[in-house]
Motif scaffolding. Sequence first.
Motif, PDB file in Angstrom:
ATOM      1  N   THR A  86       0.837  -1.195   0.000  1.00 30.36           N
ATOM      2  CA  THR A  86       0.000   0.000   0.000  1.00 30.36           C
ATOM      3  C   THR A  86       0.877   1.251   0.000  1.00 30.36           C
ATOM      4  N   GLY A  87       0.591   2.156  -0.922  1.00 32.85           N
ATOM      5  CA  GLY A  87       1.311   3.421  -0.990  1.00 32.85           C
ATOM      6  C   GLY A  87       2.698   3.326  -1.586  1.00 32.85           C
ATOM      7  N   LYS A  88       3.049   2.179  -2.144  1.00 32.96           N
ATOM      8  CA  LYS A  88       4.376   2.004  -2.738  1.00 32.96           C
ATOM      9  C   LYS A  88       4.259   1.591  -4.195  1.00 32.96           C
ATOM     10  N   ALA A  89       5.326   1.850  -4.930  1.00 42.76           N
ATOM     11  CA  ALA A  89       5.381   1.405  -6.321  1.00 42.76           C
ATOM     12  C   ALA A  89       5.360  -0.121  -6.357  1.00 42.76           C
ATOM     13  N   THR A  90       4.786  -0.658  -7.401  1.00 40.50           N
ATOM     14  CA  THR A  90       4.804  -2.099  -7.646  1.00 40.50           C
ATOM     15  C   THR A  90       5.937  -2.381  -8.618  1.00 40.50           C
ATOM     16  N   TRP A  91       6.706  -3.407  -8.336  1.00 40.45           N
ATOM     17  CA  TRP A  91       7.809  -3.822  -9.210  1.00 40.45           C
ATOM     18  C   TRP A  91       7.528  -5.220  -9.717  1.00 40.45           C
ATOM     19  N   LEU A  92       7.868  -5.463 -10.983  1.00 40.93           N
ATOM     20  CA  LEU A  92       7.703  -6.773 -11.595  1.00 40.93           C
ATOM     21  C   LEU A  92       9.008  -7.153 -12.282  1.00 40.93           C
ATOM     22  N   PHE A  93       9.524  -8.319 -11.921  1.00 41.16           N
ATOM     23  CA  PHE A  93      10.775  -8.827 -12.494  1.00 41.16           C
ATOM     24  C   PHE A  93      10.514 -10.153 -13.185  1.00 41.16           C
ATOM     25  N   GLY A  94      11.169 -10.358 -14.322  1.00 38.42           N
ATOM     26  CA  GLY A  94      11.045 -11.609 -15.053  1.00 38.42           C
ATOM     27  C   GLY A  94      12.392 -12.287 -15.191  1.00 38.42           C
ATOM     28  N   ASP A  95      12.361 -13.457 -15.781  1.00 37.35           N
ATOM     29  CA  ASP A  95      13.585 -14.219 -16.040  1.00 37.35           C
ATOM     30  C   ASP A  95      14.326 -14.548 -14.744  1.00 37.35           C
TER      31      ASP A  95
END
Length: 150
Positions: A86-95
Amino acid sequence: MDGKSTGPLASPPYSVAQTAPHQILVCKACKHKGEDCKPGFALLKKLRAAIASAGLGDEFEVSGTACLAGCVPAHGEPCVVGWRATGKATWLFGDIDPDQPLDELIEFARLYAAREDSWMSGKALPQHLCDATLARIPAAMIVTREGAIQ
């Protein structure tokens, strides 16, 4: 629609209830094969243990989720991992290879928890994660007639 209530709706298959301040989501369903993702389940198990061993168990919940739609089947069977709070950036990592050491994922978890909004440049990321970043999504600020909500 006629405006009539049809009763409570079931939670969608991708919904994950958050019980800790931060959440790490590990993809465990392969959209390319239409079945469970065995590498995702392996990574989920290892990452839960690594987060606990690093003393981050109170800060992070590590959950499996439906397909995060970030894998590239040509790379073999990489995993996709997301961070959100909540209130933070979402990060998405692959590989993310479940057979490799998880040190950089733990390092990122520490960075993520320490930053108020989790916004950072790629230069601040562990090297492999800098190269594996699929998305950095700003925290949502939703405004309704009643005012701003997070």
